[in-house]
Design a protein around this motif. Structure first.
Motif, mmCIF file in Angstrom:
data_model
loop_
_atom_site.group_PDB
_atom_site.id
_atom_site.type_symbol
_atom_site.label_atom_id
_atom_site.label_comp_id
_atom_site.label_asym_id
_atom_site.label_seq_id
_atom_site.Cartn_x
_atom_site.Cartn_y
_atom_site.Cartn_z
ATOM 1 N N ASP A 59 0.846 -1.197 0.000
ATOM 2 C CA ASP A 59 0.000 0.000 0.000
ATOM 3 C C ASP A 59 0.883 1.251 0.000
ATOM 4 O OD1 ASP A 59 -1.854 2.010 0.352
ATOM 5 O OD2 ASP A 59 -3.020 0.918 1.849
ATOM 6 N N TRP A 60 1.145 1.787 -1.183
ATOM 7 C CA TRP A 60 1.988 2.973 -1.297
ATOM 8 C C TRP A 60 1.296 4.215 -0.739
ATOM 9 C CZ3 TRP A 60 7.019 2.821 -2.456
ATOM 10 C CH2 TRP A 60 7.510 1.676 -3.118
ATOM 11 N N ASP A 61 -0.033 4.287 -0.891
ATOM 12 C CA ASP A 61 -0.759 5.444 -0.358
ATOM 13 C C ASP A 61 -0.621 5.509 1.162
ATOM 14 O OD1 ASP A 61 -1.610 6.247 -2.869
ATOM 15 O OD2 ASP A 61 -3.486 5.107 -2.765
ATOM 16 N N ALA A 62 -0.694 4.348 1.794
ATOM 17 C CA ALA A 62 -0.537 4.318 3.251
ATOM 18 C C ALA A 62 0.865 4.752 3.660
ATOM 19 C CB ALA A 62 -0.829 2.910 3.776
ATOM 20 N N LEU A 63 1.872 4.373 2.866
ATOM 21 C CA LEU A 63 3.244 4.797 3.150
ATOM 22 C C LEU A 63 3.353 6.321 3.102
ATOM 23 C CD1 LEU A 63 6.340 4.483 3.441
ATOM 24 C CD2 LEU A 63 6.432 4.136 0.972
ATOM 25 N N ILE A 64 2.800 6.932 2.059
ATOM 26 C CA ILE A 64 2.855 8.389 1.944
ATOM 27 C C ILE A 64 2.140 9.045 3.116
ATOM 28 C CG2 ILE A 64 2.090 10.366 0.573
ATOM 29 C CD1 ILE A 64 4.448 8.978 -0.647
ATOM 30 N N ALA A 65 0.962 8.538 3.451
ATOM 31 C CA ALA A 65 0.191 9.122 4.554
ATOM 32 C C ALA A 65 0.942 8.996 5.870
ATOM 33 C CB ALA A 65 -1.168 8.437 4.655
ATOM 34 N N GLU A 66 1.540 7.836 6.096
ATOM 35 C CA GLU A 66 2.272 7.618 7.345
ATOM 36 C C GLU A 66 3.510 8.501 7.419
ATOM 37 O OE1 GLU A 66 4.626 3.984 9.628
ATOM 38 O OE2 GLU A 66 3.059 3.530 8.154
ATOM 39 N N SER A 67 4.186 8.682 6.284
ATOM 40 C CA SER A 67 5.393 9.511 6.290
ATOM 41 C C SER A 67 5.068 10.981 6.543
ATOM 42 C CB SER A 67 6.139 9.357 4.965
ATOM 43 O OG SER A 67 5.413 9.944 3.899
ATOM 44 N N GLY A 89 6.590 -0.238 -10.140
ATOM 45 C CA GLY A 89 5.327 0.006 -10.817
ATOM 46 C C GLY A 89 4.971 1.481 -10.811
ATOM 47 N N ASP A 90 3.885 1.816 -11.493
ATOM 48 C CA ASP A 90 3.506 3.225 -11.615
ATOM 49 C C ASP A 90 3.168 3.845 -10.263
ATOM 50 O OD1 ASP A 90 3.880 3.078 -14.328
ATOM 51 O OD2 ASP A 90 1.749 2.738 -14.800
ATOM 52 N N GLN A 91 2.369 3.118 -9.459
ATOM 53 C CA GLN A 91 1.973 3.679 -8.168
ATOM 54 C C GLN A 91 3.186 3.861 -7.256
ATOM 55 O OE1 GLN A 91 -0.542 1.230 -5.704
ATOM 56 N NE2 GLN A 91 -1.443 2.992 -4.643
ATOM 57 N N GLY A 92 4.049 2.854 -7.216
ATOM 58 C CA GLY A 92 5.236 2.961 -6.385
ATOM 59 C C GLY A 92 6.183 4.037 -6.877
ATOM 60 N N GLY A 93 6.368 4.087 -8.197
ATOM 61 C CA GLY A 93 7.232 5.113 -8.756
ATOM 62 C C GLY A 93 6.738 6.514 -8.441
ATOM 63 N N ASN A 94 5.411 6.713 -8.568
ATOM 64 C CA ASN A 94 4.837 8.031 -8.262
ATOM 65 C C ASN A 94 4.995 8.374 -6.783
ATOM 66 O OD1 ASN A 94 4.029 8.387 -10.919
ATOM 67 N ND2 ASN A 94 1.987 7.537 -10.576
ATOM 68 N N ALA A 95 4.855 7.368 -5.923
ATOM 69 C CA ALA A 95 5.006 7.605 -4.486
ATOM 70 C C ALA A 95 6.440 8.031 -4.152
ATOM 71 C CB ALA A 95 4.624 6.354 -3.703
ATOM 72 N N ILE A 96 7.410 7.371 -4.758
ATOM 73 C CA ILE A 96 8.810 7.723 -4.493
ATOM 74 C C ILE A 96 9.123 9.112 -5.034
ATOM 75 C CG2 ILE A 96 11.215 7.094 -4.958
ATOM 76 C CD1 ILE A 96 10.290 4.163 -4.997
ATOM 77 N N VAL A 97 8.569 9.450 -6.202
ATOM 78 C CA VAL A 97 8.744 10.808 -6.741
ATOM 79 C C VAL A 97 8.177 11.828 -5.766
ATOM 80 C CG1 VAL A 97 8.019 12.404 -8.558
ATOM 81 C CG2 VAL A 97 8.805 10.109 -9.163
ATOM 82 N N GLU A 98 7.017 11.516 -5.193
ATOM 83 C CA GLU A 98 6.395 12.421 -4.210
ATOM 84 C C GLU A 98 7.298 12.607 -2.990
ATOM 85 O OE1 GLU A 98 3.735 14.622 -1.771
ATOM 86 O OE2 GLU A 98 3.819 14.338 -3.953
ATOM 87 N N LEU A 99 7.880 11.517 -2.499
ATOM 88 C CA LEU A 99 8.777 11.611 -1.343
ATOM 89 C C LEU A 99 10.024 12.424 -1.673
ATOM 90 C CD1 LEU A 99 8.562 7.922 -0.046
ATOM 91 C CD2 LEU A 99 7.634 9.957 1.091
ATOM 92 N N ALA A 100 10.512 12.278 -2.906
ATOM 93 C CA ALA A 100 11.723 12.999 -3.293
ATOM 94 C C ALA A 100 11.461 14.485 -3.515
ATOM 95 C CB ALA A 100 12.306 12.372 -4.560
ATOM 96 N N GLU A 101 10.346 14.799 -4.174
ATOM 97 C CA GLU A 101 10.095 16.192 -4.553
ATOM 98 C C GLU A 101 9.481 17.015 -3.442
ATOM 99 O OE1 GLU A 101 7.824 16.049 -8.153
ATOM 100 O OE2 GLU A 101 9.606 15.624 -9.389
ATOM 101 N N ASN A 102 8.896 16.346 -2.447
ATOM 102 C CA ASN A 102 8.297 17.065 -1.324
ATOM 103 C C ASN A 102 8.838 16.499 -0.011
ATOM 104 O OD1 ASN A 102 6.136 18.827 -2.709
ATOM 105 N ND2 ASN A 102 5.771 16.785 -3.556
ATOM 106 N N PRO A 103 10.115 16.708 0.238
ATOM 107 C CA PRO A 103 10.735 16.106 1.432
ATOM 108 C C PRO A 103 10.213 16.734 2.715
ATOM 109 C CG PRO A 103 12.254 17.627 0.384
ATOM 110 C CD PRO A 103 11.072 17.523 -0.540
#
Length: 342
Positions: A59-67, A89-103
């Protein structure tokens, strides 16, 4: 920024980045790089660690929310993402981009994965980490470089190996870096600081004994009681120091305890064994033991090992070899009927 593992220490000395990617096939070097990043992060106040193991259905969305979630008493943390497959995958890749671009100032993100091919290296998520953080690519140590690697590792323990001694060790481990790491640990235990020659290596680690101390732990992990006790008796008959025998068995027990902890926190057994540098030829036997021994039983074995240590030091008025025999039998799954000293 893209760097090699050799340049990671100097990069960390210049400051901490908000996001790191560590990629490579060699578990020893990958985990040492991750350890270095964690150590630097802890030194800057990132005291908590959230480990996420990416498997099917993650669950990548849960990872983003928790972070992003913060509480009044929250501490700064390391958000560690372990991916067995370097294609999230696309969802995971987008989640990592989000973590990188919005630290977040309260997080350091550490992504760990296997070797990446050219397509993955050019993906959006890797490019985002490259732009905002550090991409560390770990390359294997080839046979030509292995003797130098061994000399450098021995040097950390105050041991100065000559070229012939390092070459002999490299030949002995046949290019297996985890095995080389284990041989270095063994020499550091056996030898005082100082020079290491070919003769020293032959005396300390050559397979000249009828039974090697490392075979004892393997037999115990496989539940081979008769063989394990026969090996133990052979070691005693050859005047092998019991301190070395206990070290070898206790090393396996400590490894297993670490693996059980990581498995309980979501890692697979294979990933957990690689995380704590279990030598590959030893992993099959360790799997057998892990399937047989529950955490409570393993804690009991560690207490037995501590008892052997006290007997060696004279704290317990009992024969340490008898205590060692009891420990090995229990490790195999058999309890010896014997009165024990208090």
């Amino acid at each position: 920024m893209k760097i090699t593992g050799d340049n990671l220490a100097s990069s960390l000395s210049r400051g901490l980045s908000p996001i790191y990617l560590v990629s490579g096939d060699d578990p020893l070097l990958v985990n040492e790089a991750a350890d270095a990043i964690r150590a630097r992060a802890r030194s800057e106040g990132f005291t908590e660690r959230d480990l996420h193991v990416v498997e099917r259905g993650f669950d990548w969305d849960a990872l983003i929310a928790e972070s992003r979630a913060m509480s009044l008493f929250a501490q700064r943390k390391i958000v560690e993402i372990r991916m067995t497959n370097p294609t999230p995958g696309d969802q995971g890749g987008n989640a990592i981009v989000e973590l990188a671009e919005n630290p977040s100032a309260d997080n350091v993100v550490l992504v760990i994965t296997g070797k990446m091919d050219g397509r993955v290296q050019n993906s959006k998520w890797v490019s985002a980490i490259d732009k905002r953080g550090v991409v560390t690519q770990i390359w294997p140590i080839d046979l030509q470089r292995l003797p130098g690697w061994i000399r450098e590792r021995l040097g950390r323990h105050g041991l100065k190996a000559d070229a012939e001694a390092a070459g002999l060790l490299a030949e002995r481990v046949e290019g297996n870096l985890l095995a080389a790491h284990q041989e270095v640990e063994k020499l550091a235990l056996l030898l005082p600081p100082g020079p290491v020659t070919t003769e020293t290596v032959l005396d300390a680690v050559a397979d000249s004994a009828r039974f090697d101390v490392l075979q004892l732990g393997e037999a115990a992990m496989r539940g081979q009681t008769a063989r394990a006790l026969r090996i133990l008796e052979g070691l005693r008959g050859e005047d092998v120091e019991i301190v070395l025998v206990l070290w070898a068995v206790n090393k396996d027990l400590q490894w297993m305890a670490q693996v059980q902890h990581l498995v309980a926190n979501g890692q697979s057994v294979d990933a957990a064994m690689n995380s704590v540098y279990v030598w590959r030829p030893r992993q099959a036997a360790m799997k057998q033991a892990l399937a047989r021994l529950k955490p409570g039983a393993l804690r009991g074995l560690l207490l037995d090992a501590a008892r052997v240590d006290r007997a060696i030091k004279g704290v317990l008025r009992t024969d340490p070899w008898i205590e060692m025999e009891s420990l090995v039998a229990r490790f195999c799954g058999v309890r010896l009927a014997r009165a024990r000293a208090a």
